[in-house]
Design an enzyme around this catalytic site. Structure first.
Site, PDB file in Angstrom:
ATOM      1  N   THR A  78       1.050  -1.309   0.135  1.00  0.00           N
ATOM      2  CA  THR A  78       0.252   0.248  -0.202  1.00  0.00           C
ATOM      3  C   THR A  78       0.610   1.581  -0.524  1.00  0.00           C
ATOM      4  OG1 THR A  78      -1.934  -0.866   1.230  1.00  0.00           O
ATOM      5  CG2 THR A  78      -1.637   1.546   0.729  1.00  0.00           C
ATOM      6  N   ASN A 164      -5.473 -10.471  -7.894  1.00  0.00           N
ATOM      7  CA  ASN A 164      -5.255 -11.299  -6.376  1.00  0.00           C
ATOM      8  C   ASN A 164      -6.864 -12.092  -5.651  1.00  0.00           C
ATOM      9  OD1 ASN A 164      -6.669  -8.668  -6.389  1.00  0.00           O
ATOM     10  ND2 ASN A 164      -7.535  -9.141  -4.069  1.00  0.00           N
ATOM     11  N   GLN A 194       1.405 -10.003  -6.625  1.00  0.00           N
ATOM     12  CA  GLN A 194       0.651 -10.809  -6.814  1.00  0.00           C
ATOM     13  C   GLN A 194       2.157 -11.830  -7.739  1.00  0.00           C
ATOM     14  OE1 GLN A 194      -1.035 -13.472  -4.764  1.00  0.00           O
ATOM     15  NE2 GLN A 194      -2.132 -11.471  -3.819  1.00  0.00           N
ATOM     16  N   SER A 214       4.816  -6.905  -1.951  1.00  0.00           N
ATOM     17  CA  SER A 214       4.852  -7.071  -0.190  1.00  0.00           C
ATOM     18  C   SER A 214       5.837  -8.250   0.100  1.00  0.00           C
ATOM     19  CB  SER A 214       3.141  -6.751  -0.199  1.00  0.00           C
ATOM     20  OG  SER A 214       3.040  -7.284   0.658  1.00  0.00           O
ATOM     21  N   GLY A 215       6.139  -7.863   1.201  1.00  0.00           N
ATOM     22  CA  GLY A 215       6.686  -9.489   1.977  1.00  0.00           C
ATOM     23  C   GLY A 215       5.243 -10.425   2.187  1.00  0.00           C
ATOM     24  N   HIS A 216       4.678  -9.973   2.839  1.00  0.00           N
ATOM     25  CA  HIS A 216       3.933 -11.131   3.219  1.00  0.00           C
ATOM     26  C   HIS A 216       2.825 -12.015   2.852  1.00  0.00           C
ATOM     27  CE1 HIS A 216       0.071  -9.819   3.489  1.00  0.00           C
ATOM     28  NE2 HIS A 216      -0.068  -8.097   2.915  1.00  0.00           N
ATOM     29  N   THR A 252      13.495   4.800   9.802  1.00  0.00           N
ATOM     30  CA  THR A 252      13.945   3.714  10.948  1.00  0.00           C
ATOM     31  C   THR A 252      14.052   2.922   9.938  1.00  0.00           C
ATOM     32  OG1 THR A 252      14.834   4.915  13.097  1.00  0.00           O
ATOM     33  CG2 THR A 252      15.069   2.370  12.027  1.00  0.00           C
ATOM     34  N   CYS A 343      -9.093  -8.454   1.688  1.00  0.00           N
ATOM     35  CA  CYS A 343      -9.215  -7.657   2.331  1.00  0.00           C
ATOM     36  C   CYS A 343     -10.540  -6.554   2.390  1.00  0.00           C
ATOM     37  CB  CYS A 343      -8.117  -6.846   1.374  1.00  0.00           C
ATOM     38  SG  CYS A 343      -6.278  -7.459   0.784  1.00  0.00           S
TER      39      CYS A 343
END
Length: 761
Positions: A78, A164, A194, A214-216, A252, A343
């Protein structure tokens, strides 16, 4: 707990999120414990942390084929989407001409994060371009002719690499030819979330300007992602502050997330442990899963073409079953799937399938199964076995003709309520005589009703409508063709050859079903042919006593309202008299079963309705004249919303029930309650097929929502019994508890969060 409840979880919702790969989780934890330095610090700990970040970025460049393009780490897709859109639109605004109209284009099946972000920044930046969806065909492919026509005036175009919900992928090379052939300077963002690990990406060889990831979605933790920025593409920082990421993205850095991504990139570069299956193997897995679904549910329909979708996604629908029913079924078997996009927490129609032009029932019934490249053959085999078990469970409920060994079939006895939207069909079964009657049959339920009759070996005595329905065609004709071909009836299905019953000097026509009579009462008003059907005790009626079980009142009385009387065949005057007639016959406490249940209240009675409906109370208590009722009813009907979605509303709702506050329990509170209070009944209200797949031995009984009306009837004389209801998520138990509460049950509670939270406790 039973052995069934110990079934291991089968997770098939990878497009929503994935479990963190064990090695990736270990790398993240190790980084938190030993390599926790800030990458911006110049001491040794900071330099070690910076090395992890640089190593991960270098691998990302190789995975994406990013070449000289930039890879910026973000909190997720996002943020990457915002970064690309803000950068593109801010730059595009500078070149806008005052007298020209502009557009912003996006694929109609894009993840909602894209169009909503486009609308947001279009407004914030005061660009005020027209945001237009690009149509897709029945295979989910973008309309190239539309793009060619619209892109010359576009400031930005957003497409996705892989959808998705369906797994459909776009031909990026063909898209590039059309986009750049008609507008060389338009900014182009491609949602690649995706695609990672499922499609080959060589971004530097394309003219794609921005690509979020996106990593997840691929075995990394939540909270880490990255965005590709083509060399030379304009860039505006979405987050300003301390100047991290070379001033491109402040804040950070998420070092544990980066360490986990490092492991995932090793797998993608074939430098890791080889846990990711090849595309060929993934295709074999999909073929195996599709075959398992076809064998379990022979009528299954796949909502996408496998030739243009990635092999890790199956989107399907089963005729006659809503997506919620199948999700509940699979959840009971410890299989995790979703309905369309995860989502959104609400189970609704799929806008993706709607955009593809699929029939409404497929969109409303869509189920998505998705797995990731780390899936194993053993997991696929287990999933296929469990899918077959689910079909057997539906056979247990007589909702599917399936062979299996899940106990004995759940025998129907008494009243069952079926719903399609806000409309109801009622089936009453007498197992002793193996007979049944169906009231207000909906066409969408025809196959289900025929399956139940066959599976339960029930003889259909009659299929009757309470009136001619304005909002749908009756399913009665098809049922009669299959079961009542020789029976002569009127236009509502009431048989010509029936018994005549005398009661208090009145003669009633009656149908015999087991130890009950079904009496026909003319109750015109909503329509001129409206009738009510009173199911009562046969033996007592023969001795002059009316002992009512149920009153099928059509649209005469609705929960919270009265049926509308503004149709051409309606009459408020006749309704006034019909209400009095029916009330005088059945009284305050008889259970009323309307043909609509818009607010999940199941059944009602005159007492409950009088308490919240002043107009009804005024009629029944002789406080209103016929003329006053007619005027008030006309005013009430002015509040009717003619249509909600695809449903014609059959009444106006201006009153609500004052509910007592429900007693809600969490798992520890429920256990304490059961241990301290003898006599409490713990009731599982899931459907029989769910209960058969997964239940606890500590439950006193299973009362499915579809049979709640029958339970209420049986418990009418024992409303002081303390009841605690439980379901999968707590939503069904809550509405059931509210219904019991409204009808005067004194001590009703439910388990908040249901099994979903209790199993996690």
């Amino acid at each position: 707990m039973s052995e069934q409840q110990a079934l291991s979880q089968i997770y098939l919702d990878a497009n929503a999120t994935t479990p963190v790969l064990a090695k990736a989780a270990k790398a993240a934890l190790s980084t938190m414990e030993t390599m926790f330095g800030n990458p911006s610090s110049s001491h040794i700990s900071g330099l070690q942390a910076k090395q992890i970040m640089d190593e991960t970025r270098n691998k990302a460049v190789k995975v994406l084929g990013a070449g000289s393009g930039q890879v910026i780490f973000t909190s997720g897709a996002t943020e990457g989407i915002q970064t690309g859109i803000l950068s593109a639109l801010y730059a595009a605004k500078k070149s806008m001409q005052a007298d020209k109209e502009y557009s912003i284009l996006y694929g109609a099946t894009e993840h909602k994060a894209v169009p909503e972000s486009l609308k947001h920044w279009n407004k914030i930046l005061e660009i005020n371009a027209t945001v237009k969806p690009i149509p897709v065909d029945e295979m989910g492919k973008l309309d190239m002719d539309f793009i060619a026509k619209e892109v010359p005036n576009a400031l930005m175009i957003c497409t996705m690499a892989v959808n998705n919900e369906t797994g459909v992928y776009q031909d990026l090379d063909a898209l590039e030819l059309v986009i750049r052939g008609n507008n060389a300077n338009v900014f182009w963002m491609v949602d690649c979330v995706q695609a990672l690990g499922k499609r080959c990406l060589e971004l530097a060889s394309t003219s794609i300007d921005y690509a979020p990831f996106s990593g997840h979605k691929l075995y990394a933790p939540k909270g880490i992602g990255f965005v590709y920025i083509r060399k030379g593409a304009p860039f505006t920082p979405f987050i300003a502050g301390g100047g991290q990421e070379g001033g491109l993205r402040s804040g950070t850095e998420n070092l544990p997330g980066l360490a986990a991504l490092n492991v995932i990139f090793d797998e993608l570069l074939e430098q890791g442990d080889g846990v990711f299956a090849s595309v060929g193997q993934l295709q074999l897995f999909r073929t195996q899963m599709a075959l398992a679904l076809k064998n379990a549910f022979p009528t299954v329909v796949f909502n996408h073409d496998f030739t243009n979708s990635v092999p890790t996604t199956l989107n399907f629908a089963i005729p006659g079953f809503s997506s919620k029913e199948i999700m509940d079924l699979f959840d009971a078997a410890n299989i995790r799937v979703s309905s369309g996009s995860a989502c959104s927490s609400k189970v609704t129609r799929s806008f993706v399938l709607d955009a593809m032009g699929l029939p409404a029932w497929q969109s409303e019934s869509a189920i998505r199964m998705s797995f990731g490249p780390a899936v194993t053959q053993q997991q696929i085999d287990q999933a296929c076995d469990r899918i077959a078990h689910c079909a057997q469970a539906l056979g247990h409920s007589c909702l599917l003709n399936a062979m299996g060994n899940i106990d004995e079939k759940s025998q129907l006895q008494g009243l069952v309520q079926f719903k399609v939207g806000g409309s109801c069909t009622w089936l009453y079964a007498d197992p002793t005589t193996k007979t049944a009657v169906i009231v207000d049959p909906l066409p969408e339920l025809t196959n289900r009703l025929l399956t139940i009759l066959q599976c339960q070996q029930l003889q259909l005595v009659a299929a009757i409508d309470t009136h001619g329905h304005a909002d749908h065609q009756s399913g009665r004709v098809e049922l009669a063709k299959q079961h009542l071909a020789m029976q002569h009836t009127n236009h509502l299905g009431w048989p010509e050859e029936v018994a005549k019953i005398e009661l208090d000097g009145q003669s009633y026509e009656a149908i015999s079903i087991g130890d009950k009579y079904l009496l026909r009462i003319a109750t015109p008003g909503h329509t001129d042919d409206s009738i009510s059907l009173v199911l009562c005790d046969k033996h007592k009626l023969q001795h002059g006593q009316l002992a009512v079980s149920y009153v099928f009142c059509g649209d005469l009385v609705l929960m919270g309202s009265l049926g509308r009387t503004n149709f051409s065949t309606s009459s408020a005057q006749l309704m006034f008299n019909s209400l009095k007639t029916l009330f005088d016959l059945v009284g305050d406490d008889a259970l009323l079963c309307p043909s609509h249940d818009y607010h999940n209240e199941f059944v009602t009675n005159f007492a409950a309705e009088r308490s919240r409906n002043q107009l009804l109370n005024g009629v029944l208590m002789s406080q209103l004249s016929e003329q006053q009722f007619m005027q008030n009813k006309a005013d009430l009907d002015k509040n009717i919303h003619d249509q909600i979605g695809e449903e014609v509303m059959c009444g106006a709702f201006t009153s609500s029930c004052n509910q007592k506050r429900l007693q809600e329990y969490n798992t520890p509170e429920l256990k304490a309650k059961l241990n301290s209070t003898p006599g409490v009944k713990l009731i599982d209200i899931r459907e029989p097929h769910e209960y058969a797949l997964n239940h606890s031995q500590e439950f006193d009984m299973n009362v499915p929502l579809t049979r709640l009306a029958d339970f209420i009837c049986q418990q009418q004389c024992n409303k002081s019994q303390e009841l605690i209801l439980v379901c999968r998520s707590g939503s069904r138990s809550q509405v059931a508890a509210q219904a019991l509460n409204r009808l005067g049950f004194e001590h009703v509670g439910h388990l908040k969060g249901g099994y979903a939270l209790s199993q996690a406790t």
